[in-house]
Design a protein around this motif. Sequence first.
Motif: not given
Length: 392
Positions: A91-93, A112-118, A140-145
């Motif tokens: 996802g993104h924000r 602006a950020s991008g996210m990925g997780g499970v 869930g667990a996610r990482a975001r930049i």
Amino acid sequence: MHTRPTAGQATTEYVAAIALIAVVLALAAPAVGAPSIGRAVVAQLERALCVVGLDICDAQMAAAAGLAPCPLRTDVTGHEVSATAFSIEVGHRWTLTVTPNSDGTVSVMRTASGMGGVSAGFGGDVSLGPVAVDLGGQAGARARIQGAYGWTFPDQAAADEFLDSALKELRTDRWPQAWVSVEGSGEVSAMVGAALGGPVKERLDLVGLTGSGHGAIGARLVHDGNVVTVYGRVASDGPELSRPLLPSIGRGREEWLAEYTFGPDGPRELAFRHVVPGDRDSVQTEVVARLGLRDPANAAVARPLLDVRFPWGERDRARIAAVADRIVSHGTIERTVSSVADGSRGISGSVRGGTKFGAAFKRIAVHRSLVEASARAGGFERRRLDCQAPSR
């Protein structure tokens, strides 16, 4: 024999006399057709009361005390989108934050950020003919930049010109950024709720209760002077009750932040922030404790903490306590209270046909208005009347 009044009594009587005159003029001036004169006189008397009370009365006094301008109000707008397939979530924000400050300047920030997780879910269905109600939960667990740019404008007119044109076609030659930042974060979350299902296993989420925890490390570069701030942040969000297309209800986000600022000439400042929500997230209190490191004595107290690898933890409690004591005696502690109106709305759903696919969308709209501000500087608490919005 008459005794002389004490200095405290004299000050109290002086303040009372000024207050009485201010009330009389405020009531009498409109009656004689001179409201502007009344307002001008009352404004000067209010300043006199402020000075006598040893409060911070204007931007010049705030700057002399080493205090940053107050955010009079903040508007955050944007959106957040996410999609899930095979338990993989991306996802993104995107957000835009506009903040008029007490010194007349306006701060603008774009993130602006991008996210990925499970994520993984659990639960079961309750069928009512062709309609099923799904009861369950998800973790869930996610990482975001995240990347951010910031601008500071001298007044509202300049900020409005930027907002009207620059965001459509961002030209860094005309609108150079004041600062840029990058941040990496991790998040864990959990949700329980109910969803409305159909005959082909499509789902519309009806109600959900969510909570999450965040941790982040980032850095911000101010181009003027090449000043760098490195920071670590820990936050908890929720519990929050979400409903389709309606504002969410919850406790809000509590946040702890540690910042270390340095430049080409060496250490500049050490700061600790704590943001606490209240009244079901309709009020937010922020406390910022700062210690200037250009003072050699302050720097000597902070050095044992700065020599430890960032981020700091439980093992550094004694070093942090020493810095906190020094801030109380030789630093500044700023406190602001703001009202919060969160009009964010979202919707989410999923389709399952052997494999689950889901999507969520949230429109972000948050408004904060400053209610009161104070600062501990020079060893005692002082009201920040410079942070009051100018009267019209």
